[in-house]
Design an enzyme around this catalytic site. Structure first.
Site, PDB file in Angstrom:
ATOM      1  CE1 TYR A 274      -6.947 -10.219  -7.519  1.00 23.01           C
ATOM      2  CE2 TYR A 274      -8.062  -9.469  -9.511  1.00 23.01           C
ATOM      3  CZ  TYR A 274      -6.911  -9.593  -8.755  1.00 23.01           C
ATOM      4  OH  TYR A 274      -5.719  -9.100  -9.230  1.00 23.01           O
ATOM      5  CG  HIS A 285      -2.223 -14.063  -4.686  1.00 22.81           C
ATOM      6  ND1 HIS A 285      -1.305 -13.378  -5.448  1.00 22.81           N
ATOM      7  CD2 HIS A 285      -1.666 -14.226  -3.478  1.00 22.81           C
ATOM      8  CE1 HIS A 285      -0.229 -13.156  -4.719  1.00 22.81           C
ATOM      9  NE2 HIS A 285      -0.416 -13.664  -3.514  1.00 22.81           N
ATOM     10  CE  LYS A 316      -2.639 -15.298 -11.197  1.00 19.23           C
ATOM     11  NZ  LYS A 316      -2.855 -14.925  -9.788  1.00 19.23           N
TER      12      LYS A 316
END
Lengths: 339, 339
Positions: A274, A285, A316
């Site tokens: 993060y 997220h 991601k």
């Protein structure tokens, strides 16, 4: 039109310069003719723009070099996507890099311009690719069925905005985790260290730390344990070997750069990160999936494909942390692209 | 209430049978008392339903056995999800299996009923798990931060409905692929062998086969090559070692069962499979991602997590083909679940 093989180039005369280079960006001009790399000659043979090279048609020419097939497949794919491109040969392109096979120009541009869209390295799915060759190139992997996967590799900046100084605490080493029976309130809620024993929703109570979190906090002088702090690192080495030291190095580096690393187990990674944590309650997220590898690692294209595919599916980015025993880390990001 | 440790069980007397077993499914009745497994005693201590075991509170009791922490975390998680469950001890449950740690009853049922919802094996993320222990159990993996991932493992039936007999053809071995310059029309369109050299949309022209497709067709006597058919297998072994033989075995088994295997490279797998192919033009989605492994393989939980996560994200199922050198294959499917 016929052409002739001359060492490692194919030479075509007559109006070849005008037909191949000027109008479509193949090869390099030599007077009114052109010098073509074998992959370019193969493409012109495939398209019937050349009839033969030293009497060989496409089928025979393709068999002259084992590496030619996969380079041809990638070259052809970029051409079909509307790009002009050149083999990254010495004297043919600016800054040729031995780790690069092809230089792709932006759509609408060609070798007579000086813009580059992609530097491409071609690999078969069974070739291993040293991490040190990646970082500024697109890896074009030709799989066993001749489908192509494009992986863009970059050297990302790793910078986060988390600002938190944990206060002193103590805990017990229990097998391969540490329990803080009476943790400072903010350690979890602000620092996102550990997990409540009672589970995600719990607002207080004992906190479990992973070995790597505990080893980091113990090294920083923040965590006292019922055992010698070195015992945590020893326990880590017992279960993971040298990998534990590398993971601890990467964990500490991420924290020092203001990111918060948490386990990436559910994604098959070492950490998810993060970039900025204000409170766990308002957590965004995670952005990166980090895999820790030894410096000098060579990838199998299949694992790159797997990691990049999974990360893309959960929005991601895959980041490899190539970690030397000195503690130096090279960060390498890999993302699937469609050129 | 206090309890005492007696060998590998914890004994509680008084009204413990009524309080713990009859009303909430802990332990096994012994007269008016109960015998509790350590994981059950730990949970009762954690909930303050027991005060002490031989003077030990929760914190001290948890430290008595290295394996207890992760079993406790899984036990607690099922309780919080509304399940009753029992340790899979000899004489405590029907068919206790040494590969199983916990037996979970359907919600609303308990040890006094004879229904089982899940048989659960507990593993830390760093333990390796032999494939032979899986197949009828849910693997509960406790990661380093004490989050739990549930992986259901089954022995799937592998059956497809593709019905196609290829007709005879010939081709050239080119590095690590084979090109059929003049393939039978249906080989691709009906059998989904290979890929058109011209790409996906092409309706005819040369067909590229992977080494494994080519080796299979050569063995079946369908493909003639410019080289000895054994050369294809040799080429495969050069680039992949024994893995090529295993992959060829699995490829042939899938085809013989009426499935169509294609490369799983983009998913980091060996094959993706289509259960029924009528024509490539009307192709459905592939259902399975197949990974080929040697018989006797032991999994790292991280790789299971990675594979199952990726497959779930693309609505496919991970199937491992555990392949002995005799050619025998054990199929093992793994899917993430939320109990």
């Amino acid at each position: 039109m016929d052409a002739t093989l001359d060492g490692d180039v194919v030479r075509a005369g007559g109006d070849a310069r005008q037909r191949f280079y000027d109008s479509r960006g193949y090869g390099r001009p030599t007077g009114s003719g052109v010098a073509l790399a074998p992959v370019e000659a193969a493409h012109l043979l495939y398209r019937d723009d050349l009839d033969a090279v030293d009497g060989m048609g496409f089928r025979e020419f393709l068999a002259t070099d084992d590496r030619l097939v996969i380079r041809f497949l990638v070259y052809k794919d970029f051409r079909e996507r509307g790009f002009y491109l050149s083999p990254a040969r010495e004297d043919w392109v600016a800054d040729p890099d031995p780790a690069t096979d092809l230089v792709v120009y932006p759509q609408g541009k060609g070798p007579w311009d000086d813009e580059v869209r992609y530097r491409v390295r071609v690999a078969g799915e069974r070739e291993s690719v040293p991490a040190t060759d990646l970082g500024g190139v697109v890896l074009a992997v030709v799989d066993e069925e001749s489908e192509i996967t494009y992986l863009e590799t970059t050297r990302p900046a790793i910078e986060g905005g988390t600002d938190y100084d944990p206060s002193h605490t103590s805990g017990d080493l229990l097998a391969d985790r540490v329990v803080l029976w009476d943790p400072p309130q903010n350690l979890y809620e602000r620092g996102f260290f550990g997990q409540r024993l009672a589970g995600r929703g719990a607002e207080d109570g004992p906190l479990q730390l992973s070995l790597v979190e505990a080893a980091h906090l113990a090294r920083e002088g923040i965590l006292d344990l019922d055992v010698d702090p070195a015992a945590v690192v020893e326990r880590g080495r017992e279960v993971e070997g040298e990998r534990f030291d590398r993971r601890l190095t990467v964990y500490a580096a991420l924290r020092s750069k203001g990111l918060v690393p948490k386990t990436g187990f559910k994604f098959g990674a070492d950490f998810r990160t993060y970039s900025t944590v204000e409170t766990v309650e308002n957590l965004g997220h995670s952005e990166n999936l980090v895999r820790v590898l030894p410096a000098g690692y060579a990838f199998g294209p299949r694992e790159l494909s797997l990691d990049a595919r999974l990360a893309g599916g959960v929005h991601k980015r895959t980041v490899f942390a190539l970690t030397a025993s000195s503690g130096a880390i090279d960060w390498l990001a890999v993302e699937r692209i469609r050129p």
